[in-house]
Enzyme design. Structure first.
Site, PDB file in Angstrom:
ATOM      1  N   CYS A   1       1.585   1.616  -2.236  1.00 30.92           N
ATOM      2  CA  CYS A   1       0.243   1.838  -2.138  1.00 30.92           C
ATOM      3  C   CYS A   1      -0.679   0.613  -2.067  1.00 30.92           C
ATOM      4  O   CYS A   1      -1.979   0.747  -1.805  1.00 30.92           O
ATOM      5  CB  CYS A   1      -0.121   2.841  -3.168  1.00 30.92           C
ATOM      6  SG  CYS A   1      -0.118   2.126  -4.920  1.00 30.92           S
ATOM      7  N   ASP A   2      -0.286  -0.498  -2.731  1.00 29.49           N
ATOM      8  CA  ASP A   2      -1.201  -1.761  -2.837  1.00 29.49           C
ATOM      9  C   ASP A   2      -1.709  -2.068  -1.309  1.00 29.49           C
ATOM     10  O   ASP A   2      -2.849  -2.622  -1.413  1.00 29.49           O
ATOM     11  CB  ASP A   2      -0.521  -2.673  -3.408  1.00 29.49           C
ATOM     12  CG  ASP A   2       0.468  -2.594  -4.494  1.00 29.49           C
ATOM     13  OD1 ASP A   2       0.759  -1.535  -4.621  1.00 29.49           O
ATOM     14  OD2 ASP A   2       0.704  -3.628  -5.195  1.00 29.49           O
ATOM     15  N   ALA A   3      -0.961  -1.943  -0.434  1.00 31.93           N
ATOM     16  CA  ALA A   3      -1.216  -2.118   1.052  1.00 31.93           C
ATOM     17  C   ALA A   3      -2.500  -1.544   1.456  1.00 31.93           C
ATOM     18  O   ALA A   3      -3.195  -2.180   2.141  1.00 31.93           O
ATOM     19  CB  ALA A   3      -0.082  -1.867   1.947  1.00 31.93           C
TER      20      ALA A   3
END
Length: 804
Positions: free
Chosen positions: A167-169
């Site tokens: 999800c950081d992407a």
């Protein structure tokens, strides 16, 4: 006795509620303190950037990759810092933040990091695209490497795979793709982003909890209380990424609603799980007792996103304001005396520990974004009061400084020309000096253009009427004018227009009205034509009709150079001109002086230079008062050319000797005020004050300006945001100062006295008007972001009145 105690208790309770000053149940942060703290954190980070490893947070149990080396400039960790620092450049008056960001891009040649397809190595592209949108940085901040990388990704087989599987992407890459689509006007980048984003969403979004798993390895993980594990910072990356990306999505794009809905769904869930202390636990659904230590990186990202959501209209203010305020009050307590933000969880992929005395650059980036967006919010909904120490002569007026007279006194009335920064109306304030009260503010031209260059110049006609003349900022070959009733300045005739005829698309700008008594002719000095050189037209009926277009001053420097003149009535038959070679942004200007009378140019001692019939005055033909750098060479960190002069003000003494005030640009954060005085035989030129920082980056040679008493130019008024004698940063806004400046005085001997102090907003562009025994000091007070974005009132002091 009991009733007395009850009454006292009720009184104290009411007093406490009153002190809280809240309509929504939470203390309202002080916007000046919010900005000052945000700048303090930014300053600390810049100062320690090269030694950042010393302050890096590391987990108690070391992993193979844990170390205290500096992150690579292009690493995702720093990219988050840059994103927050760029948000700060939108609200701070300090130019060093944007200049520091430019230095990062320049020394890395505007490249992305190493890995072709990895979202982390795309993140720095946010900075490049943001800087590229600054009109002065388009040629510096290259987006070519980013575009080439993304073009290659889209056309490759690998690029069609599911790439953003954590999800950081969604913070690292999607905002870059969306912004590139906006900048290039190429929707294929947007389509690619949307396709990849949906892959991540479909795998990692939990439709019940309205939060993102960090990655698929967390699907079966549980908190100690049995709840699912949703990492705070991981969701912070997503939430802040949406706040950065949504503004770049086309308003009419059918896919925009998905991202707005996603943002609102996350906000609703995040509001529900905010801790009592205002922060969010490292594991969002875990028991707060299982997360006893504050974690500031996720909390800062959420604070930024929610403040942006209210500002953008996606979130209800009444619902989310308390959430933002509670979070900020907790976050600010995590900044130490030096300006370091503590309690930032180390690099990781799951909830973890944090430490009071250690930080990380991405956490500081999140904090900078939060403080900047909160400051914007407070400015909008809780603006600080305007200065009440001094009289308001006109509300909602602004001016540039190349139109004159901008104000005049007639029949005991002070007339002030202004341009609304809210509506673009051309306005005229009428202030009764006898009663010290505002008569009225008239609109001479409704919604002309929101641009401070469009201010009307005023001229008092022999019959007592007043002529007002104005024009747009170089976009029309038209000037507009109207004439008042001679006996009632509340009554004005129809607005007329004059069409200028010449062969170039550039319009006219900067109206200046001066009458030559022996010719009985009114001159309107302005700029037009292919190089915006100074021209004039004349009127033989005091402004009823116009004609006789003449080229007045011609540039000597090759290229698109625009001499900038200021005019002043030396005597009834003579106009003095203080002018430059061009614009400081393009040339290291010298400063010159000439006088114009009976169609001829002269030096201050009366030596003839040339007759206008021989052609316009070439810039170098005047008297050179100040020698600038005389070059067009500048670094990428100085938006203007170092050691360039720009004229500010003129006046004459009792002997009709001219005095000129001007500024010199050294760098964005260091301008100086200088004064040149003619004593009848020679010029005395000297530095008189520090002028401080530029008003804003797009025009880095703009200062707060200076003014002379028109009856005694030794009385000088300046606007600066630093100590005028030492240049020391006072940490505040532009204030007005006054001093007596003798012909032999310079910065070492002048004693400046503050006219304004502790102001909430800038006090800039002072002017002094004197006539009929009155003398009035005026300046602009209020938020001033650039020449099309300001909200200024005209403040001032009546310095003298006629004897009763």
């Amino acid at each position: 006795m009991r009733s007395i105690l009850t009454i006292c208790f009720i009184f104290l309770l009411c007093h406490a509620c009153k002190q809280q000053d809240t309509s929504m149940g939470t203390d309202i942060p002080n916007q000046k303190e919010v900005l000052q703290l945000t700048e303090k954190v930014a300053n600390w980070q810049i100062e320690t950037f090269e030694d950042q490893g010393k302050y890096r947070a590391l987990p108690s149990t070391k992993r193979a990759w844990d170390n205290r080396t500096k992150h690579h400039d292009l690493d995702w960790t720093n990219a988050a810092l840059y994103a927050g620092m760029f948000e700060l450049t939108k609200v701070s008056t300090y130019p060093k933040y944007i200049n520091w960001l430019v230095s990062i891009g320049d020394r890395n040649e505007w490249n992305l990091h190493r890995r072709m397809y990895h979202a982390d190595d795309h993140a720095v592209g946010q900075l490049y695209l943001s800087l590229n949108q600054n009109i002065r940085l388009k040629k510096i901040a290259s987006i070519v490497p980013t575009k080439q990388r993304f073009d290659s990704i889209m056309t490759s087989e690998e690029g069609q795979k599911y790439l953003w599987d954590w999800c950081d992407a969604l913070f690292m890459s999607p905002p870059v793709w969306a912004r590139l689509a906006k900048v290039t006007k190429d929707s294929t980048y947007l389509q690619y982003m949307d396709s990849q984003y949906k892959m991540t969403y479909n795998e990692l979004w939990d439709p019940e909890e309205h939060l993102f798993y960090r990655d698929k390895s967390f699907f079966d993980s549980r908190e100690k209380n049995g709840s699912k594990v949703f990492w705070s910072r991981g969701n912070g990356w997503v939430f802040a990424g949406l706040a950065l990306m949504i503004p770049d999505l086309p308003e009419d794009w059918e896919g925009r609603a998905f991202y707005e809905t996603l943002f609102v769904q996350m906000a609703e869930r995040l509001k529900a799980v905010q801790r009592a202390d205002g922060t969010w636990s490292g594991g969002l659904l875990g028991d707060p007792n299982d997360y006893p230590t504050i974690e500031t990186s996720g909390s800062s990202f959420f604070t930024f996103g929610m403040a942006w959501g209210i500002n953008s209209g996606l979130l209800d203010r009444e619902t989310y304001e308390p959430v933002v305020f509670k979070a900020w009050h907790s976050l600010k307590n995590c900044v130490n005396e030096d300006g370091m933000l503590g309690y930032v969880q180390p690099i990781g992929a799951a909830p973890g520990e944090s430490f009071k005395d250690y930080t990380e650059v991405y956490g500081i980036g999140a904090f900078l974004a939060a403080g900047s967006e909160l400051y914007t919010y407070l400015n909008r909904f809780y603006p600080l009061p305007r200065d009440e120490q001094h009289a308001t002569f006109m509300k909602d007026g602004g001016w540039c400084w190349y139109q004159d007279p901008r104000a005049l006194i007639s029949h005991g009335k002070l007339l002030i020309g202004g341009l609304s920064g809210q509506s673009g109306d051309v306005r005229l304030g009428i202030y009764d000096l006898k009663s010290a009260s505002l008569d009225s503010t008239l609109v001479l031209h409704k919604e002309l253009q929101t641009d401070d260059h469009n201010v009307p110049a005023l001229y008092k006609r022999p019959d007592g009427g007043v002529l007002a003349v104005w024009a747009k900022h170089g976009s029309e070959k038209t000037h507009y004018y109207t004439i008042s009733d001679p006996d009632n300045y509340l009554l004005w005739g129809d607005v007329k227009s004059y069409e200028h005829v010449y062969d170039h698309e550039n319009g006219v700008t900067y109206m200046n009205l001066y009458h030559m008594e022996n010719e009985d002719r009114l001159y309107n000095f302005y700029r037009d034509g292919s190089t915006f050189n100074p021209f004039f037209i004349t009127s033989d009926d005091h402004g009823e009709t116009w004609g006789n277009r003449s080229h007045f001053i011609a540039n000597d420097i090759e290229g698109y150079q625009r001499p900038y003149p200021r005019y002043y009535q030396i005597d009834p038959n003579t106009v003095g001109i203080s002018y430059t070679d061009g614009h400081p942004r393009r040339y290291g200007n010298n400063l010159y002086y000439a006088q114009f009378t009976n169609g001829t140019f002269y030096t201050a001692d009366g030596t003839e230079i040339k007759h206008l019939a021989e052609g316009p005055l070439r810039t170098s033909e005047g008297e050179k008062i100040f020698a600038g750098s005389d070059t067009d060479v500048k670094s990428i960190f100085t938006e203007s050319v170092p050691r360039s002069a720009w004229t500010c003000a003129m006046a004459t003494d009792q002997n009709n000797h001219p005095h000129m005030g001007y500024s010199v640009y050294l760098n964005d954060a260091d301008h100086r005020f200088r004064m040149a005085s003619w004593d009848g035989q020679s010029w005395h030129d000297r530095e008189i004050a520090y002028a401080g920082k530029c008003l804003y980056k797009v025009e880095s040679s703009y200062t707060g300006l200076l003014a002379f008493d028109p009856e005694d130019p030794e009385k000088v008024y300046i606007s600066t945001d630093v100590d005028p004698s030492t240049g020391a940063d006072l940490g505040g806004v532009h204030e007005i100062y006054e001093a007596l400046v003798g012909i032999d005085d310079d910065i070492s001997s002048i004693e400046w006295k503050a006219v304004t102090s502790n102001s909430n907003y800038r006090n800039i562009r002072p002017i002094i008007v004197a006539d009929e025994g009155y003398k009035v000091l005026l300046w602009l007070n209020g938020p001033w972001h650039d020449y099309t974005d300001y909200d200024a009132d005209v403040k001032g002091i009546i310095l003298d009145k006629p004897n009763a």
